[in-house]
Design an enzyme around this catalytic site. Structure first.
Site, PDB file in Angstrom:
ATOM      1  N   SER A  80       0.673   7.618   8.602  1.00 27.45           N
ATOM      2  CA  SER A  80       0.645   7.984   7.182  1.00 27.45           C
ATOM      3  C   SER A  80      -0.713   7.692   6.572  1.00 27.45           C
ATOM      4  O   SER A  80      -1.415   6.752   6.986  1.00 27.45           O
ATOM      5  CB  SER A  80       1.717   7.174   6.439  1.00 27.45           C
ATOM      6  OG  SER A  80       1.562   7.266   5.039  1.00 27.45           O
ATOM      7  N   TYR A 120       5.139  -0.838   3.814  1.00 23.15           N
ATOM      8  CA  TYR A 120       5.307   0.415   4.546  1.00 23.15           C
ATOM      9  C   TYR A 120       3.988   0.825   5.214  1.00 23.15           C
ATOM     10  O   TYR A 120       3.944   1.091   6.418  1.00 23.15           O
ATOM     11  CB  TYR A 120       5.784   1.521   3.602  1.00 23.15           C
ATOM     12  CG  TYR A 120       5.631   2.906   4.180  1.00 23.15           C
ATOM     13  CD1 TYR A 120       6.459   3.345   5.212  1.00 23.15           C
ATOM     14  CD2 TYR A 120       4.656   3.780   3.700  1.00 23.15           C
ATOM     15  CE1 TYR A 120       6.309   4.612   5.757  1.00 23.15           C
ATOM     16  CE2 TYR A 120       4.499   5.054   4.234  1.00 23.15           C
ATOM     17  CZ  TYR A 120       5.326   5.461   5.263  1.00 23.15           C
ATOM     18  OH  TYR A 120       5.170   6.716   5.801  1.00 23.15           O
ATOM     19  N   LYS A 174       2.779   0.936   9.362  1.00 29.43           N
ATOM     20  CA  LYS A 174       2.206   2.116  10.023  1.00 29.43           C
ATOM     21  C   LYS A 174       0.905   1.752  10.741  1.00 29.43           C
ATOM     22  O   LYS A 174       0.667   2.177  11.877  1.00 29.43           O
ATOM     23  CB  LYS A 174       1.953   3.220   9.001  1.00 29.43           C
ATOM     24  CG  LYS A 174       3.215   3.873   8.463  1.00 29.43           C
ATOM     25  CD  LYS A 174       3.982   4.618   9.548  1.00 29.43           C
ATOM     26  CE  LYS A 174       5.147   5.407   9.015  1.00 29.43           C
ATOM     27  NZ  LYS A 174       5.923   6.092  10.075  1.00 29.43           N
TER      28      LYS A 174
END
Length: 337
Positions: A118, A142, A146
């Site tokens: 991402s 988050y 990643k």
């Protein structure tokens, strides 16, 4: 027959990629626990195996008896605000799944590994368009998971080249694909974004257009952009699915491992999206302006030259109206309108 395993293939991007792989003649097995995905999104001839990827034994069992040559790993928890509220859920789920998959890849001789990363790994970038080599400074759990996953994959690929590796393995190449903003649905209406709680702008806007939301909130209209609202690089989900096929084929041809931004290399503002959707839908839905959200950059657009040059990929749906109509048609289907 050689098999590609797709984790999270019952979800939004995973199901579109599974379809694209099957259309290119690949044998595909989907591993998904169906916590957010839906079984009917796995279209034949792909096969669904319900599997809890945080359970190493279940992962090993899923690989057994298959000639797995590639893994495309989507399965993850992906809601940014939830990751801030419940960080350990994200560290547990997003890291353990990848660790278990990499262990299976090492044991079963997987040659190629593609990872759904991402643009969140960049945090709030200060260079535009965003290139892969700029500083990575994710600002939420988050995004951090990643980036850690990218490091895990790079480290495992390196380890598999060493004679002292505990795995008897010919070596594994990888592509870490950093998505910007994914939108739209299958043009033929076979697949779409099923989660009613999705936070993606275009799905939320389409819900406002069909009346399942009472308004579209625009967070900030005082950014240094052409209309004051935030600008993002939106890529149609079917184009992104094709990027995964092209990335896999690049690795199969002997391409070097690497990190690749995924987008169109240009952006639209939130108000651009809202106004175009009103035009496409014929509905003058309510748009409300609110304050900025903390951590939202004014613009986030990818430099996609590395992906385009390496994969030889060209988009088919680089048109905001096409993206919006496909998303709107799917939302109408979900709402029964």
């Amino acid at each position: 027959m050689p098999t590609i395993i797709v984790t999270g293939g019952a979800g939004y991007i995973g199901s579109h990629t599974t379809l694209a792989l099957c259309e290119q003649g690949y044998d595909v097995v989907v591993l998904d626990n169906l916590s957010t995905g839906v079984a009917h999104a796995v279209l034949p001839p792909a096969r669904l195996v319900e599997c809890e990827l945080t359970n190493a034994d279940q992962v090993r069992k899923a690989f057994q008896g298959l000639d797995v040559t590639g893994v495309i790993h989507f399965a993850a928890s992906i809601v940014v605000p939830e990751s801030v509220e419940n960080p350990l859920k994200y560290y547990d789920n997003n890291l353990i799944t990848t660790s278990n998959l990499l262990a299976a890849a090492g044991e079963f001789g997987v040659k190629h590994f593609l990872f759904s990363s991402s643009a969140a790994v960049y945090g709030i970038p200060t260079e535009f368009p965003v290139k892969e080599g700029i500083t990575k400074d994710p600002i939420n759990p988050y995004g951090r998971t990643k980036l850690i996953n990218e490091w895990m994959i790079e480290d495992m690929a390196l380890a598999l080249t060493m004679e002292s590796s505990p795995y008897t393995h010919p070596g594994m190449t990888f592509a870490n694909l950093r998505y910007f903003n994914v939108a739209g649905c299958d043009i033929q209406g076979r697949l779409g974004q099923n989660s009613p709680q999705a936070t993606h702008l275009i799905k939320v806007a389409c819900q406002a257009a069909v009346g399942t939301r009472d308004k579209l909130m625009v967070f900030g209209d005082d950014y240094d952009t052409h209309d004051g609202s935030g600008v993002r690089d939106y890529i149609h989900v079917s184009d992104l699915a094709d990027v995964h096929v092209a990335g896999l084929q690049y690795l199969e041809r002997g391409g070097e491992s690497g990190v690749f931004n995924c987008g169109y290399g240009h952006g639209y503002s939130v108000l651009d999206v809202a106004n175009k959707l009103k035009e496409v839908s014929g509905v003058d839905f309510n748009v409300e302006i609110g304050p900025r959200r903390a951590g939202d950059p004014g613009a986030l657009v990818a430099d996609v030259s590395r992906m385009n040059e390496s994969f030889g990929w060209k988009p088919k749906h680089d048109d905001l109206a096409v993206i919006l109509k496909s998303a709107l048609d799917w939302e109408k289907k979900l709402s029964g309108k």
